[in-house]
Scaffold this motif. Sequence first.
Motif, PDB file in Angstrom:
ATOM      1  N   GLU A 157      13.640   4.337   0.305  1.00  0.00           N
ATOM      2  CA  GLU A 157      13.653   4.556   1.756  1.00  0.00           C
ATOM      3  C   GLU A 157      12.623   3.688   2.464  1.00  0.00           C
ATOM      4  N   ILE A 158      11.435   3.575   1.887  1.00  0.00           N
ATOM      5  CA  ILE A 158      10.396   2.728   2.483  1.00  0.00           C
ATOM      6  C   ILE A 158      10.846   1.276   2.481  1.00  0.00           C
ATOM      7  N   SER A 159      11.417   0.824   1.389  1.00  0.00           N
ATOM      8  CA  SER A 159      11.882  -0.565   1.304  1.00  0.00           C
ATOM      9  C   SER A 159      12.987  -0.847   2.312  1.00  0.00           C
ATOM     10  N   LYS A 160      13.910   0.080   2.472  1.00  0.00           N
ATOM     11  CA  LYS A 160      14.989  -0.102   3.449  1.00  0.00           C
ATOM     12  C   LYS A 160      14.441  -0.179   4.861  1.00  0.00           C
ATOM     13  N   PHE A 161      13.441   0.651   5.163  1.00  0.00           N
ATOM     14  CA  PHE A 161      12.842   0.633   6.496  1.00  0.00           C
ATOM     15  C   PHE A 161      12.219  -0.727   6.791  1.00  0.00           C
ATOM     16  N   TYR A 162      11.461  -1.271   5.833  1.00  0.00           N
ATOM     17  CA  TYR A 162      10.803  -2.555   6.051  1.00  0.00           C
ATOM     18  C   TYR A 162      11.813  -3.709   6.092  1.00  0.00           C
ATOM     19  N   GLU A 163      12.931  -3.569   5.418  1.00  0.00           N
ATOM     20  CA  GLU A 163      13.963  -4.598   5.479  1.00  0.00           C
ATOM     21  C   GLU A 163      14.610  -4.658   6.861  1.00  0.00           C
TER      22      GLU A 163
ATOM     23  N   ALA B 243       0.829  -1.211   0.000  1.00  0.00           N
ATOM     24  CA  ALA B 243       0.000   0.000   0.000  1.00  0.00           C
ATOM     25  C   ALA B 243       0.863   1.261   0.000  1.00  0.00           C
ATOM     26  N   LYS B 244       1.932   1.260   0.783  1.00  0.00           N
ATOM     27  CA  LYS B 244       2.804   2.428   0.828  1.00  0.00           C
ATOM     28  C   LYS B 244       3.575   2.617  -0.476  1.00  0.00           C
ATOM     29  N   LEU B 245       4.019   1.529  -1.066  1.00  0.00           N
ATOM     30  CA  LEU B 245       4.741   1.636  -2.336  1.00  0.00           C
ATOM     31  C   LEU B 245       3.821   2.046  -3.481  1.00  0.00           C
ATOM     32  N   ALA B 246       2.547   1.678  -3.388  1.00  0.00           N
ATOM     33  CA  ALA B 246       1.597   2.038  -4.434  1.00  0.00           C
ATOM     34  C   ALA B 246       1.363   3.543  -4.486  1.00  0.00           C
ATOM     35  N   GLU B 247       1.558   4.235  -3.373  1.00  0.00           N
ATOM     36  CA  GLU B 247       1.395   5.683  -3.350  1.00  0.00           C
ATOM     37  C   GLU B 247       2.391   6.378  -4.290  1.00  0.00           C
ATOM     38  N   PHE B 248       3.551   5.781  -4.466  1.00  0.00           N
ATOM     39  CA  PHE B 248       4.601   6.387  -5.271  1.00  0.00           C
ATOM     40  C   PHE B 248       4.701   5.791  -6.673  1.00  0.00           C
TER      41      PHE B 248
END
Length: 111
Positions: free
Chosen positions: A74-80, A51-56
């Motif tokens: 940045e979002i992907s790194k945070f979730y990793e 959902a967060k990645l779909a925003e971008f």
Amino acid sequence: MSYKNTNAERSTITRDVEFLDDHTGNIYKSIAAISMRADQISSEVKEELIAKLAEFASTTDNLEEIFENREQIEISKFYEQLPKPAMIAIQEFIENKMYLKDPNGADVATK
């Protein structure tokens, strides 16, 4: 549920298996419950990430945007960096934050 503020371990640690049967009386029931909870956590985190990645997401394919989308990186790194779902499930089990129910309909007593 917010998995960002959990105190679960971020890396694999050695655990004493003896504590697993304290809550259910059976180590296999405990492992099955932890496994099911880890699957739930994994799917919740995956849905949140998508959902967060779909925003971008962009509708046009621009080569520069594909390689330079910093927000998605940045979002992907945070979730990793979040603890693995199994670690979160084990921590919830240890802290008695998990509700266990026997498939036969009886509640599993936690100590």
